[in-house]
Design a protein around this motif. Sequence first.
Motif, PDB file in Angstrom:
ATOM      1  N   ASN A  82     -29.680  -3.534 -50.445  1.00 29.76           N
ATOM      2  CA  ASN A  82     -28.860  -4.175 -51.476  1.00 29.76           C
ATOM      3  C   ASN A  82     -28.516  -5.576 -50.999  1.00 29.76           C
ATOM      4  N   GLY A  83     -29.535  -6.433 -50.964  1.00 29.00           N
ATOM      5  CA  GLY A  83     -29.349  -7.759 -50.396  1.00 29.00           C
ATOM      6  C   GLY A  83     -28.497  -8.676 -51.230  1.00 29.00           C
ATOM      7  N   SER A  84     -28.540  -8.533 -52.560  1.00 35.35           N
ATOM      8  CA  SER A  84     -27.795  -9.460 -53.408  1.00 35.35           C
ATOM      9  C   SER A  84     -26.296  -9.348 -53.177  1.00 35.35           C
ATOM     10  N   GLU A  85     -25.791  -8.142 -52.997  1.00 36.92           N
ATOM     11  CA  GLU A  85     -24.363  -7.957 -52.725  1.00 36.92           C
ATOM     12  C   GLU A  85     -24.009  -8.507 -51.353  1.00 36.92           C
TER      13      GLU A  85
ATOM     14  N   PHE B 147     -35.432  -7.386 -51.847  1.00 41.76           N
ATOM     15  CA  PHE B 147     -34.148  -6.840 -52.275  1.00 41.76           C
ATOM     16  C   PHE B 147     -34.435  -5.845 -53.401  1.00 41.76           C
ATOM     17  N   ASN B 148     -34.280  -4.554 -53.113  1.00 38.51           N
ATOM     18  CA  ASN B 148     -34.701  -3.564 -54.104  1.00 38.51           C
ATOM     19  C   ASN B 148     -33.567  -2.786 -54.734  1.00 38.51           C
ATOM     20  N   VAL B 149     -32.338  -3.174 -54.485  1.00 40.32           N
ATOM     21  CA  VAL B 149     -31.186  -2.521 -55.115  1.00 40.32           C
ATOM     22  C   VAL B 149     -30.247  -3.606 -55.608  1.00 40.32           C
ATOM     23  N   GLY B 150     -29.618  -3.405 -56.740  1.00 48.32           N
ATOM     24  CA  GLY B 150     -28.661  -4.377 -57.251  1.00 48.32           C
ATOM     25  C   GLY B 150     -29.337  -5.454 -58.076  1.00 48.32           C
ATOM     26  N   VAL B 151     -28.645  -6.567 -58.243  1.00 47.40           N
ATOM     27  CA  VAL B 151     -29.178  -7.674 -59.041  1.00 47.40           C
ATOM     28  C   VAL B 151     -30.231  -8.397 -58.206  1.00 47.40           C
ATOM     29  N   THR B 152     -31.484  -8.235 -58.558  1.00 48.52           N
ATOM     30  CA  THR B 152     -32.559  -8.785 -57.737  1.00 48.52           C
ATOM     31  C   THR B 152     -33.384  -9.837 -58.462  1.00 48.52           C
ATOM     32  N   SER B 153     -32.894 -10.351 -59.563  1.00 46.42           N
ATOM     33  CA  SER B 153     -33.625 -11.393 -60.263  1.00 46.42           C
ATOM     34  C   SER B 153     -33.818 -12.592 -59.343  1.00 46.42           C
TER      35      SER B 153
ATOM     36  N   ASP C 242     -34.515 -15.660 -60.081  1.00 44.81           N
ATOM     37  CA  ASP C 242     -33.786 -16.831 -60.578  1.00 44.81           C
ATOM     38  C   ASP C 242     -32.294 -16.729 -60.290  1.00 44.81           C
ATOM     39  N   ASP C 243     -31.727 -15.503 -60.384  1.00 48.38           N
ATOM     40  CA  ASP C 243     -30.301 -15.327 -60.113  1.00 48.38           C
ATOM     41  C   ASP C 243     -29.978 -15.598 -58.641  1.00 48.38           C
ATOM     42  N   LEU C 244     -30.837 -15.123 -57.745  1.00 43.65           N
ATOM     43  CA  LEU C 244     -30.618 -15.366 -56.319  1.00 43.65           C
ATOM     44  C   LEU C 244     -30.720 -16.852 -56.001  1.00 43.65           C
ATOM     45  N   ILE C 245     -31.715 -17.511 -56.590  1.00 43.17           N
ATOM     46  CA  ILE C 245     -31.889 -18.943 -56.356  1.00 43.17           C
ATOM     47  C   ILE C 245     -30.684 -19.719 -56.884  1.00 43.17           C
ATOM     48  N   ALA C 246     -30.186 -19.333 -58.053  1.00 44.45           N
ATOM     49  CA  ALA C 246     -29.027 -20.018 -58.643  1.00 44.45           C
ATOM     50  C   ALA C 246     -27.803 -19.869 -57.749  1.00 44.45           C
ATOM     51  N   LEU C 247     -27.606 -18.675 -57.177  1.00 44.46           N
ATOM     52  CA  LEU C 247     -26.466 -18.450 -56.292  1.00 44.46           C
ATOM     53  C   LEU C 247     -26.562 -19.324 -55.047  1.00 44.46           C
ATOM     54  N   VAL C 248     -27.749 -19.383 -54.463  1.00 41.31           N
ATOM     55  CA  VAL C 248     -27.942 -20.172 -53.245  1.00 41.31           C
ATOM     56  C   VAL C 248     -27.740 -21.661 -53.533  1.00 41.31           C
ATOM     57  N   GLU C 249     -28.240 -22.138 -54.656  1.00 37.00           N
ATOM     58  CA  GLU C 249     -28.068 -23.550 -54.999  1.00 37.00           C
ATOM     59  C   GLU C 249     -26.604 -23.895 -55.254  1.00 37.00           C
ATOM     60  N   LYS C 250     -25.876 -22.958 -55.858  1.00 36.10           N
ATOM     61  CA  LYS C 250     -24.460 -23.188 -56.121  1.00 36.10           C
ATOM     62  C   LYS C 250     -23.685 -23.344 -54.813  1.00 36.10           C
TER      63      LYS C 250
ATOM     64  N   ASP D 288     -42.600 -12.936 -48.411  1.00 34.47           N
ATOM     65  CA  ASP D 288     -42.678 -14.272 -47.827  1.00 34.47           C
ATOM     66  C   ASP D 288     -42.258 -15.341 -48.822  1.00 34.47           C
ATOM     67  N   GLN D 289     -42.655 -15.183 -50.060  1.00 33.92           N
ATOM     68  CA  GLN D 289     -42.327 -16.174 -51.089  1.00 33.92           C
ATOM     69  C   GLN D 289     -40.825 -16.309 -51.273  1.00 33.92           C
ATOM     70  N   LEU D 290     -40.120 -15.167 -51.353  1.00 30.17           N
ATOM     71  CA  LEU D 290     -38.674 -15.207 -51.550  1.00 30.17           C
ATOM     72  C   LEU D 290     -37.975 -15.849 -50.362  1.00 30.17           C
ATOM     73  N   MET D 291     -38.391 -15.496 -49.152  1.00 28.49           N
ATOM     74  CA  MET D 291     -37.766 -16.054 -47.954  1.00 28.49           C
ATOM     75  C   MET D 291     -37.927 -17.574 -47.906  1.00 28.49           C
ATOM     76  N   GLU D 292     -39.116 -18.049 -48.256  1.00 25.63           N
ATOM     77  CA  GLU D 292     -39.380 -19.482 -48.217  1.00 25.63           C
ATOM     78  C   GLU D 292     -38.583 -20.223 -49.279  1.00 25.63           C
ATOM     79  N   GLN D 293     -38.523 -19.658 -50.493  1.00 25.72           N
ATOM     80  CA  GLN D 293     -37.828 -20.321 -51.582  1.00 25.72           C
ATOM     81  C   GLN D 293     -36.308 -20.293 -51.405  1.00 25.72           C
ATOM     82  N   LEU D 294     -35.773 -19.207 -50.877  1.00 22.86           N
ATOM     83  CA  LEU D 294     -34.331 -19.145 -50.630  1.00 22.86           C
ATOM     84  C   LEU D 294     -33.905 -20.222 -49.636  1.00 22.86           C
ATOM     85  N   ALA D 295     -34.660 -20.374 -48.553  1.00 24.63           N
ATOM     86  CA  ALA D 295     -34.329 -21.402 -47.564  1.00 24.63           C
ATOM     87  C   ALA D 295     -34.486 -22.797 -48.157  1.00 24.63           C
ATOM     88  N   ASP D 296     -35.515 -22.977 -48.982  1.00 21.38           N
ATOM     89  CA  ASP D 296     -35.756 -24.276 -49.611  1.00 21.38           C
ATOM     90  C   ASP D 296     -34.585 -24.663 -50.509  1.00 21.38           C
TER      91      ASP D 296
END
Length: 621
Positions: A293-296, A325-331, A333-341, A361-369
Amino acid sequence: MKTLYCLRSVINPVSIRKSTVALAINSAALLLVTLGLAACGGKSVEVQQQAERQQVEQNHKENSPHQTEMRDAAKVDMARVVAPMSMSRNDAAMGIAPMPRDYAAIPLDQNKFERQVQNGIMVTGETPVSTFSIDVDTGSYATLRRMLREGRLPEQGTVRVEEMLNYFTYDYPLPAKNTVPFSVTTELAPSPYNDDMMLLRIGLKGYDLPKSQIGASNLVFLLDVSGSMASADKLPLLQTALKLLTAQLSAQDKVSIVVYAGAAGVVLDGASGNDTQTLTYALEQLSAGGSTNGSEGIRQAYQLAKKHFIPNGINRVILATDGDFNVGVTSFDDLIALVEKEKANGISLTTLGFGLGNYNDQLMEQLADKGNGNYAYIDTLNEARKVLVDELSSTLLTIAKDVKVQVEFNPALVSEYRLIGYENRALVREDFNNDKVDAGEIGAGHTVTALYELRYVEAGNRANDKLRYGVDAQTGQEKYSREEIAFLKLRYKLPDQTQSQLLSYPIRLDQGVKDLEQASDDFRFAAAVAGFGQLLNGSYYLHQFDYTQLSQLARSALGSDPYGYRHEFLQLIQTASAMVQSGRIPIKKAFNGSGKPFPPEDKLHSESVSDKSNTSHERLQ
């Protein structure tokens, strides 16, 4: 005020013990029923089989998710004990931990690596300007290294060449003090990939600071402790890696730990950086179990980062996980929006990847970016030391943000060009002057390298035909310089500023050397690294370049290599070359080139076996 929470609130073993006891009782009851039926005779076997099937179904229903994950982890551990360890002499000399061979059994199709559409050849007369954002990530090279060690080639198009280039350091000059945060270097020499083409190298080097001078740090470790993290290359390696990091901290630093599995929980809340005992104990008590549950967990981590926020200091969340992230809100775009905020609030995000099997790998790279951080993949303890000890200042301290590069090529001298790598960092031309457009960050001591392959007008052999209509080059020569092949511009912002500053440098024709051997070791090694990435990606643009030439080029440019990273790279080339060659030979032709059926009929062997059989028969008589 530091707080150490009990991990039982996150991972509760009581349910596991209860389910195990219930399973034992049910098994004992089944045994008594079976013995009673056998004593009575009749259809004891059929009844026993039916009872066993019912018991299996009942056990399946009663099994908790914890039991399933513990059983999977036990299988991995057992395979690791049975499987021999593979380690080369070079690995042993460099202190690289051996890689258990059982890891290669993990199917690659469960991992998520984004395919990149490689940059094409641009006609200078049509598109003279190239614009992109810098990148300091290194994760693509480290994941590639692990795959090759396990005997697997990456899928074509998934290797990010720029992350291979920027994994290595180059001898760029340090910037002058009290001026700009980084220096800019350019070098020009013949291309090793194609005849009659040149290779332009652009290098940036950030000013460096020791850890004692980077200021106070507020770090939040966001750690994945789900069941899939149980293997030795995941949570145990993560624990050791973070111990290396925390050993570098001091009393001015704050450390918090958030873990997430089926639920998220706080383990440490603002412990002092020099409280080694508390930090070590908290890390050692972590264990794996539950779903992800990574989003939480991300939300809780940012809350703690805000709670202990240090003005004018380093405020960073460090996410360490093995996958999705396979449990909870895993969109996505939603994760990227949270990180940018949260980035806008002064809290950056670094991602550390561990293991393979369900790796995103894609998610890890984009989250850090999007989080103004960097992405690294930790496959060995040696890599953990590189990222979290040797390059700690680069990992934690950002010295310039939104760094953009723009190159204008001179159509009078350069007919075509292509940027090698940086496919997902491309910007449109107008983004260069738009300070609202996000770009990459550079840390203290970081080096950034970019390569362009280009063709001079006089060289001929163009990939694109000349246009029928347009300005005649002969009548328009006076508008172009005869001395500059390109004009390099960079924009950057200081960490506490919102308005960018401009740097510009002409790249002169007379900078180029006639032979590749005259270029610096760093230039030739960078060319080898980029060439390796292009070969792995199946590039269409390497016409006079193969693994033999790649190996020769890399071997000639090892230069100073105090940590052995360049020698390790050479070993990876040889491994990949052998794998590619073995994959090109059809099995049938490899064993029987005469075109006969495979396996071949060995008459002599058949006759000898028949003779031995007859001899044995005669002896028996």
